[in-house]
Design an enzyme around this catalytic site. Structure first.
Site, PDB file in Angstrom:
ATOM      1  N   ASP A 471       0.832  -1.194   0.000  1.00  0.00           N
ATOM      2  CA  ASP A 471       0.000   0.000   0.000  1.00  0.00           C
ATOM      3  C   ASP A 471       0.876   1.258   0.000  1.00  0.00           C
ATOM      4  OD1 ASP A 471      -2.307   1.517   0.157  1.00  0.00           O
ATOM      5  OD2 ASP A 471      -3.069   0.557   1.970  1.00  0.00           O
ATOM      6  N   ASP A 541     -10.572   1.946  -3.596  1.00  0.00           N
ATOM      7  CA  ASP A 541     -11.167   1.677  -2.290  1.00  0.00           C
ATOM      8  C   ASP A 541     -12.685   1.649  -2.392  1.00  0.00           C
ATOM      9  OD1 ASP A 541      -9.023   1.267  -0.687  1.00  0.00           O
ATOM     10  OD2 ASP A 541      -8.926   3.301   0.115  1.00  0.00           O
TER      11      ASP A 541
HETATM   12  C1  DGJ Z   1      -5.880   1.902   1.828  1.00  0.00           C
HETATM   13  C2  DGJ Z   1      -6.208   0.675   1.049  1.00  0.00           C
HETATM   14  O1  DGJ Z   1      -6.686   1.009  -0.219  1.00  0.00           O
HETATM   15  C3  DGJ Z   1      -7.221  -0.141   1.830  1.00  0.00           C
HETATM   16  O2  DGJ Z   1      -7.614  -1.246   1.064  1.00  0.00           O
HETATM   17  C4  DGJ Z   1      -6.594  -0.561   3.123  1.00  0.00           C
HETATM   18  O3  DGJ Z   1      -5.516  -1.416   2.877  1.00  0.00           O
HETATM   19  C5  DGJ Z   1      -6.150   0.660   3.910  1.00  0.00           C
HETATM   20  N1  DGJ Z   1      -5.321   1.528   3.116  1.00  0.00           N
HETATM   21  C6  DGJ Z   1      -5.411   0.252   5.140  1.00  0.00           C
HETATM   22  O4  DGJ Z   1      -4.872   1.312   5.796  1.00  0.00           O
END
Ligand code: DGJ
Length: 743
Positions: A471, A541
């Site tokens: 991430d 997301d």
């Molecule tokens: C952003 C990501 O896109 C989410 O899927 C998740 O992993 C969060 N960060 C966790 O902090």
């Protein structure tokens, strides 16, 4: 040899029957551009496509002369490919042809990710050397034409052969002059949770551009543009694509000059870029992938999909079918224990899910996003037996185990920041801007990359980890490195990305069996550079089915289904609060790398049955849904956006899965026929609806139909104006097509 050099005309022609790129050394030694696009016959001179004379300036190529790598300051007032400040302060360049070399295959780009070949017979490359005498700058332009794709991969290498410092400002990866300006620019724009929406603007005198100055390719814009004719559709018409294999700041732009020609260019965004080349030093620029289609946007996407899936992605997972996963993020956020994770995994295993991904919150003391990034040691309060214990318990259920990391970041509240405050980007004496309570590590520093490689190698080796979600949850601010001298700060952002690539290269080499998925607050760094290391990316997301129609449609313009992570989440949806049927959520997420993003323990008995059936459906058709040809049928960006349809077809055209979606129902509507594409017109297909409901729409479509019929007449999406039984908002229909032998 698909690269031809005509010594008399001094013409180079790259051709493969699908695309041609023709250039010519002009009378003054500059490298002129004659043609890129529709395939032209080899063995001919195309000198007549060049400039009849040099226009307003008698002794130099000026506007509108078409050039391969234009410079500035001597009569060409359009946007240049390169600007270099020399020891005397001037920026003039005369880049003259020195020579070229043609070779089979495709050389690598050193530390930069790039498309590649496995066999030298797959492509040919020409490297053309241009040089500017007074400054000593040498530019080597590389062009690779693939044997069976309408694609030319381009890159540029700059070298200082002089004896003074050169300061490179603008340095594009590719510049493309087009003979007219009657083009519509298509860009993939958006924001967090609504990435890569299709936005279109006709070119007009002046510049039309998209760019990122965020230190990442970004959710706001994507390093990919299309120039299409006004009449071009998915199925027909001309279109150019320009993509950049790069994950940092970029610029993609088209300019229309007063003579009605257009110049497109793509490369590192020059706003914050300045690179010093000392004598003998070299700078390799990221690869640009130029493509052309005479058969619409669909064929353009096909070319990018094949190239990115087969010759950009690499490693054991490139060709392997990807597992169905469940990720605990939206199910638990930071609030979990090993027992809770294992209980969730137990349900997931019963439902046929193959991989459990433990997301953020397993390390340091991370009970919220206010702390612990950088402290990559296990939080024993949550995982008393460590990662190995939880991973082994998940594996004992017959599933694989995956882990989330965010290497490039540091929380101000962390041991790492306490020990190395100078490892975070920032200007001494000025405040650092926090975003999500975190700062960006200075990945341009080799010691930071070394530290992360060592720590993460330890973590990934400490347990049976089969998958990593990498991430990156904020963009750069105060992009300044205390490790670089003041006059080298313009190199920071590029050096940062090189550091990220270096870390990816080390970890993927050390753990070749691990499937990497890239992520940046969802799809904030969904670009070809990342795909070279991580063959799939978290698309957004936003997991709402309606939002995902637009996001996945837009993403598919450039990127293949095998690259798009797509999950079913709980309702009300956590991003938009919308409540859509479980079936619709899956019917959208099936077109990508499928998974779940929820608390499996919260599923009702009915939902568990439905999820098990979804997983079984997906795994049965996974080869088509991950590796098939994706055909866009009805755009969520057209009209009122209420209808979307697409399909995936196996390469042999024997199987296909069709998805048709309606956001809002409309009363008193006709039968709405959906014409399919990409089938074999001579084959017979058994059409079935999934799941079979036996309703009027099922009955209208089920049976054996010819491919010709399905493409000419299509499927009926409505039973008739008075059939209220099949009507609903947020509705989805899936059709499965399989060829049958007819008696
Ligand atoms: C952003 C990501 O896109 C989410 O899927 C998740 O992993 C969060 N960060 C966790 O902090």
């Amino acid at each position: 040899m698909p690269i031809e050099w005509d010594a008399q005309d001094r013409q180079l022609h790259l051709w493969n029957g699908q695309v041609s790129h023709v250039m010519r050394v002009l009378d003054n030694g500059w490298l002129g551009h004659l043609h890129f696009g529709a395939p032209l016959a080899p063995g001919r001179s195309y000198a007549h496509l060049g400039p009849p004379r040099f226009g307003g300036f008698q002794n130099r190529p000026a506007d509108p002369v078409a050039l391969e790598y234009p410079v500035t300051g001597s009569g060409d007032y359009r946007v240049p490919a390169i600007v270099v400040e020399q020891p005397d302060g001037s920026t003039l360049l005369d880049l003259a042809y020195v020579g070229h070399a043609i070779s089979a295959g495709k050389p690598g780009l050193g530390a930069l990710p790039a498309t590649y070949v496995e066999d030298p017979g797959e492509a040919d490359t020409v490297e053309i050397r241009l040089a500017d005498g007074p400054s000593g700058l040498s530019v080597t332009l590389a062009y690779t034409v693939f044997r069976d794709l309408p694609v030319v991969a381009r890159s540029a290498r700059l070298r200082n052969d002089g004896d003074g410092s050169l300061r490179v400002g603008t340095a594009m990866s590719a510049s493309l002059d087009l003979a007219d300006a009657d083009w519509v620019m298509v860009q993939l724009s958006g924001a967090w949770a609504r990435e890569r929406h299709v936005v279109e603007r006709p070119l007009a005198p002046g510049r039309v551009s998209v760019s990122s100055q965020r230190g990442a390719s970004s959710a706001q814009q994507n390093p990919f543009i299309v120039l299409r004719r006004r009449a071009t559709t998915e199925e027909a018409g001309e279109a150019y694509g320009l993509g950049l294999v790069y994950s940092g700041d970029f610029l993609a732009e088209a300019e229309v000059d007063p003579f009605g020609t257009a110049r497109a260019r793509i490369g590192i965004d020059p706003t914050h870029f300045a690179w010093t080349l000392e004598p003998g030093e070299e700078l390799v620029l990221p690869e640009a992938v130029a493509a052309w289609s005479g058969e619409g946007l669909g064929a353009l996407s096909d070319a990018y999909h094949r190239l990115y899936r087969e010759r950009l992605a690499r490693g054991a997972w490139r060709d392997a079918l990807r597992p169905v996963l469940v990720n605990n993020w939206e199910g638990t956020y930071f609030d979990f224990t090993a027992d809770r994770i294992v209980a969730m995994a137990e349900v997931a295993a019963e439902l046929g899910i193959e991989l459990f991904v433990l997301d953020d919150g397993w390390f340091g003391e991370r009970d919220s996003d206010t702390t612990s990034l950088g402290d990559w040691y296990v939080d024993r309060r949550k995982l008393p037996g460590g990662l190995e214990n939880v991973a082994r318990r998940v594996e004992a259920l017959g599933m694989r185990f995956g882990l989330w990391i965010e290497p490039e970041m540091v929380s101000p509240r962390s041991r790492l920041f306490e020990a190395h405050p100078d490892w975070a980007l920032g200007v001494p004496g000025r405040p650092r801007t926090e975003q999500r309570q975190q700062l960006v590590l200075d990945m341009s520093r080799p010691e930071v990359v070394d530290h992360l490689a060592a720590v993460l190698t330890g973590i990934l080796g400490s347990a049976p980890i089969s998958y990593v979600k990498w991430d990156m949850n904020r963009y750069m601010t105060e992009a300044y490195s205390t490790a670089l001298p003041p006059d080298r700060q313009g190199e920071l952002r590029h050096r940062y990305i090189l550091g990220v690539y270096e870390l990816y290269a080390r970890l993927t080499a050390a753990f070749p069996h691990i499937l990497f998925e890239s992520c940046a607050s969802g799809g904030g760094r969904f670009d070809p550079g990342m795909l070279a290391f991580a063959p799939q990316a978290w698309t957004s997301d936003d997991t709402d089915a309606v939002e995902r129609l637009r996001i996945q449609w837009g993403t598919s313009l450039a990127y293949p289904l095998s690259s798009m992570g797509a999950h079913v989440s709980a309702v009300p949806n956590h991003q938009v609060g919308r409540v859509t049927p479980l079936h619709t959520r899956a019917a959208v997420a099936f077109f990508g790398v499928f998974g779940y993003e929820l608390d499996t323990l919260a599923l009702t008995a009915d939902e568990r049955r439905e999820v098990a059936a979804q997983v079984a459906f997906y795994t049965r058709h996974r080869d088509v849904l991950q590796r098939g040809r994706f055909v866009r049928l009805r755009s969520p960006f057209a009209g009122d956006g209420t209808e979307t349809a697409w399909m995936a077809v196996s390469d042999d055209r024997r199987r296909a899965v069709v998805g048709a979606y309606r956001v809002l129902d409309r009363p008193y509507d006709g039968p709405s026929r959906l014409r399919l594409r990409g089938l074999d017109p001579a084959s017979a297909y058994r059409v079935s609806c999934w799941p079979e409901t036996g309703d009027a729409v099922d009955r209208a479509n089920a049976g054996v139909r010819g491919g010709d019929d399905l493409m000419a007449a299509g499927l009926a999406l409505r039973a008739g104006p008075f059939d209220t039984a099949t009507r609903a908002d947020y509705a989805a229909r899936l059709f499965v097509l399989e060829t049958v032998e007819e008696a």
